[in-house]
Design a protein around this motif. Structure first.
Motif, PDB file in Angstrom:
ATOM      1  N   ALA A 105      35.210  11.072  44.843  1.00  0.00           N
ATOM      2  CA  ALA A 105      35.695   9.775  44.358  1.00  0.00           C
ATOM      3  C   ALA A 105      37.124   9.505  44.827  1.00  0.00           C
ATOM      4  O   ALA A 105      37.496   8.350  45.076  1.00  0.00           O
ATOM      5  N   ASP A 106      37.940  10.562  44.939  1.00  0.00           N
ATOM      6  CA  ASP A 106      39.341  10.380  45.331  1.00  0.00           C
ATOM      7  C   ASP A 106      39.579  10.766  46.780  1.00  0.00           C
ATOM      8  O   ASP A 106      40.718  11.065  47.176  1.00  0.00           O
ATOM      9  N   ALA A 107      38.534  10.735  47.608  1.00  0.00           N
ATOM     10  CA  ALA A 107      38.658  11.203  48.993  1.00  0.00           C
ATOM     11  C   ALA A 107      39.715  10.427  49.760  1.00  0.00           C
ATOM     12  O   ALA A 107      40.534  11.018  50.471  1.00  0.00           O
ATOM     13  N   ALA A 108      39.720   9.103  49.640  1.00  0.00           N
ATOM     14  CA  ALA A 108      40.659   8.279  50.420  1.00  0.00           C
ATOM     15  C   ALA A 108      42.102   8.645  50.096  1.00  0.00           C
ATOM     16  O   ALA A 108      42.936   8.806  50.993  1.00  0.00           O
ATOM     17  N   GLU A 109      42.386   8.803  48.805  1.00  0.00           N
ATOM     18  CA  GLU A 109      43.760   9.118  48.395  1.00  0.00           C
ATOM     19  C   GLU A 109      44.170  10.516  48.847  1.00  0.00           C
ATOM     20  O   GLU A 109      45.275  10.716  49.379  1.00  0.00           O
ATOM     21  N   GLN A 110      43.288  11.504  48.648  1.00  0.00           N
ATOM     22  CA  GLN A 110      43.610  12.879  49.026  1.00  0.00           C
ATOM     23  C   GLN A 110      43.768  13.028  50.544  1.00  0.00           C
ATOM     24  O   GLN A 110      44.685  13.697  51.023  1.00  0.00           O
ATOM     25  N   PHE A 111      42.886  12.385  51.282  1.00  0.00           N
ATOM     26  CA  PHE A 111      42.930  12.460  52.736  1.00  0.00           C
ATOM     27  C   PHE A 111      44.206  11.822  53.273  1.00  0.00           C
ATOM     28  O   PHE A 111      44.908  12.388  54.111  1.00  0.00           O
ATOM     29  N   THR A 112      44.541  10.654  52.765  1.00  0.00           N
ATOM     30  CA  THR A 112      45.725   9.950  53.242  1.00  0.00           C
ATOM     31  C   THR A 112      46.999  10.708  52.889  1.00  0.00           C
ATOM     32  O   THR A 112      47.951  10.749  53.668  1.00  0.00           O
ATOM     33  N   ARG A 113      47.009  11.331  51.736  1.00  0.00           N
ATOM     34  CA  ARG A 113      48.171  12.135  51.343  1.00  0.00           C
ATOM     35  C   ARG A 113      48.361  13.301  52.316  1.00  0.00           C
ATOM     36  O   ARG A 113      49.482  13.618  52.720  1.00  0.00           O
ATOM     37  N   SER A 114      47.249  13.926  52.713  1.00  0.00           N
ATOM     38  CA  SER A 114      47.337  15.023  53.672  1.00  0.00           C
ATOM     39  C   SER A 114      47.898  14.537  55.009  1.00  0.00           C
ATOM     40  O   SER A 114      48.747  15.201  55.614  1.00  0.00           O
ATOM     41  N   LEU A 115      47.459  13.358  55.457  1.00  0.00           N
ATOM     42  CA  LEU A 115      47.975  12.809  56.712  1.00  0.00           C
ATOM     43  C   LEU A 115      49.475  12.551  56.624  1.00  0.00           C
ATOM     44  O   LEU A 115      50.218  12.825  57.574  1.00  0.00           O
TER      45      LEU A 115
ATOM     46  N   GLU B  22      51.672  14.011  54.599  1.00  0.00           N
ATOM     47  CA  GLU B  22      52.451  15.242  54.400  1.00  0.00           C
ATOM     48  C   GLU B  22      52.421  16.160  55.621  1.00  0.00           C
ATOM     49  O   GLU B  22      53.396  16.873  55.890  1.00  0.00           O
ATOM     50  N   THR B  23      51.308  16.176  56.367  1.00  0.00           N
ATOM     51  CA  THR B  23      51.144  17.168  57.432  1.00  0.00           C
ATOM     52  C   THR B  23      50.789  16.561  58.791  1.00  0.00           C
ATOM     53  O   THR B  23      50.862  17.254  59.808  1.00  0.00           O
ATOM     54  N   GLY B  24      50.364  15.286  58.823  1.00  0.00           N
ATOM     55  CA  GLY B  24      49.890  14.690  60.066  1.00  0.00           C
ATOM     56  C   GLY B  24      48.443  15.026  60.369  1.00  0.00           C
ATOM     57  O   GLY B  24      47.878  14.523  61.345  1.00  0.00           O
ATOM     58  N   PHE B  25      47.833  15.863  59.519  1.00  0.00           N
ATOM     59  CA  PHE B  25      46.458  16.312  59.714  1.00  0.00           C
ATOM     60  C   PHE B  25      45.659  16.146  58.425  1.00  0.00           C
ATOM     61  O   PHE B  25      46.214  16.174  57.328  1.00  0.00           O
ATOM     62  N   GLY B  26      44.349  16.008  58.576  1.00  0.00           N
ATOM     63  CA  GLY B  26      43.443  16.075  57.440  1.00  0.00           C
ATOM     64  C   GLY B  26      42.140  16.699  57.899  1.00  0.00           C
ATOM     65  O   GLY B  26      41.778  16.617  59.077  1.00  0.00           O
ATOM     66  N   VAL B  27      41.440  17.352  56.984  1.00  0.00           N
ATOM     67  CA  VAL B  27      40.149  17.965  57.299  1.00  0.00           C
ATOM     68  C   VAL B  27      39.114  17.424  56.327  1.00  0.00           C
ATOM     69  O   VAL B  27      39.315  17.464  55.114  1.00  0.00           O
TER      70      VAL B  27
ATOM     71  N   GLY C 146      41.039   2.231  57.410  1.00  0.00           N
ATOM     72  CA  GLY C 146      41.104   1.433  56.182  1.00  0.00           C
ATOM     73  C   GLY C 146      41.680   2.226  55.026  1.00  0.00           C
ATOM     74  O   GLY C 146      42.478   1.701  54.232  1.00  0.00           O
ATOM     75  N   TRP C 147      41.310   3.490  54.924  1.00  0.00           N
ATOM     76  CA  TRP C 147      41.884   4.361  53.892  1.00  0.00           C
ATOM     77  C   TRP C 147      43.397   4.485  54.084  1.00  0.00           C
ATOM     78  O   TRP C 147      44.165   4.375  53.118  1.00  0.00           O
ATOM     79  N   VAL C 148      43.791   4.732  55.326  1.00  0.00           N
ATOM     80  CA  VAL C 148      45.215   4.897  55.618  1.00  0.00           C
ATOM     81  C   VAL C 148      45.987   3.638  55.221  1.00  0.00           C
ATOM     82  O   VAL C 148      47.051   3.715  54.603  1.00  0.00           O
TER      83      VAL C 148
END
Length: 280
Positions: free
Chosen positions: A11-21, A23-28, A121-123
């Motif tokens: 449910a929170d994938a968009a927020e968690q993924f964008t936060r990783s981008l 903070e780190t420039g990467f997401g998995v 769109g998430w970003v």
């Protein structure tokens, strides 16, 4: 650096993924919509193509940048002195693609492109308002109608032991584009540099999808989304005798898209291709 692994279906994938981008420039991502069987089929079939002489029939076009790039003309990363130890093929919907490989390559291209548009769109959704105000148009709109988004099929050949001193399968570099979509390769070796300059192994379990920020998104977001340096290191032991296959999709805007006061997307791409030595 803690590269966050995000369940695409959460449910929170968009927020968690964008936060990783951010903070780190990467997401998995895991449990994403790109079929693993398709990826494995492409790896197998293109490995056979790279092992054949047929590849030379598709020698790359300087003007169009499509087709086959041999190890002899491979890129030299910005700031590096040695060419990368790799060969690759540039797949565009409008470009030359070997007929037996075309259907799977285009299925992957279309599937990864659709996912990439969703991720943009998430970003955008989770970009702070003061940063987003500088986007010249919605991020997902920047790629609409673009003919520059590139699928690169990469093969890092087995090492012979005769490689030039200091050469790597892929020297440290940042990507040029907005986002890069990359299924985990068939062999390890991808590393990302953290904010302290340390090199961290990127998870490479089959089924994982690695996404990283490119320089164009860093430019458009005024650095809010960092384009992280990454590299592919040379294997040792048994791994040195194996090919490594990689399948990045580089998401590019239309040439006329304004990234910043300094650059349009087209001008930025031309500058970088000249720096890489693959364009005059």
């Amino acid at each position: 650096m803690n590269v966050r692994v995000v369940d695409y279906r959460a449910a929170d994938a968009a927020e968690q993924f964008t936060r990783s981008l951010h903070e780190t420039g990467f997401g998995v991502l895991v449990n994403h919509p790109i079929p693993q069987q398709l990826v494995e089929t492409i790896y197998r079939d293109w490995l056979a193509f790279f092992d054949s002489e047929q590849k030379h029939d598709y020698a790359f076009s300087v003007e169009k940048q499509d087709g086959y790039f041999s190890t002899a003309i491979s890129e030299t990363a910005k700031g590096a002195t040695q060419k990368d130890i790799k060969e690759y093929f540039h797949v565009y919907p409008w470009g030359r693609i070997p007929a037996p490989l075309q259907a799977d390559a285009m299925r992957y291209y279309d599937t990864a492109n659709a996912l990439a548009a969703e991720l943009l769109g998430w970003v955008e959704q989770y970009t702070p308002a003061d940063i987003a105000a500088n986007y010249s148009e919605p991020l997902s709109g920047m790629i609409q109608g673009s003919n520059k988004t590139l699928l690169r099929v990469l093969r890092y050949p087995p090492l012979s032991g005769q490689e030039p001193a200091g050469s790597l399968r892929a020297a440290a570099h940042g990507d040029i584009n907005l986002l890069t979509i990359l299924p985990a390769a068939n062999e390890p070796g991808l590393q990302v540099q953290d904010m302290d300059g340390n090199w961290i192994d990127v998870p490479c379990d089959f089924g994982m999808l690695i996404i990283n920020i490119g320089d164009m998104l860093q430019e458009a977001s005024q650095g809010y989304y960092p384009s992280t340096q990454h590299r592919v290191v040379n294997p040792t032991g048994e791994g040195a005798s194996k090919s490594r296959v990689s399948l990045p999709l580089f998401l590019h805007p239309r040439d006329e898209v304004v990234l910043s006061a300094r650059y349009s997307a087209g001008a930025y791409l031309d500058e970088r291709l000249r720096e890489l030595g693959v364009k005059q």
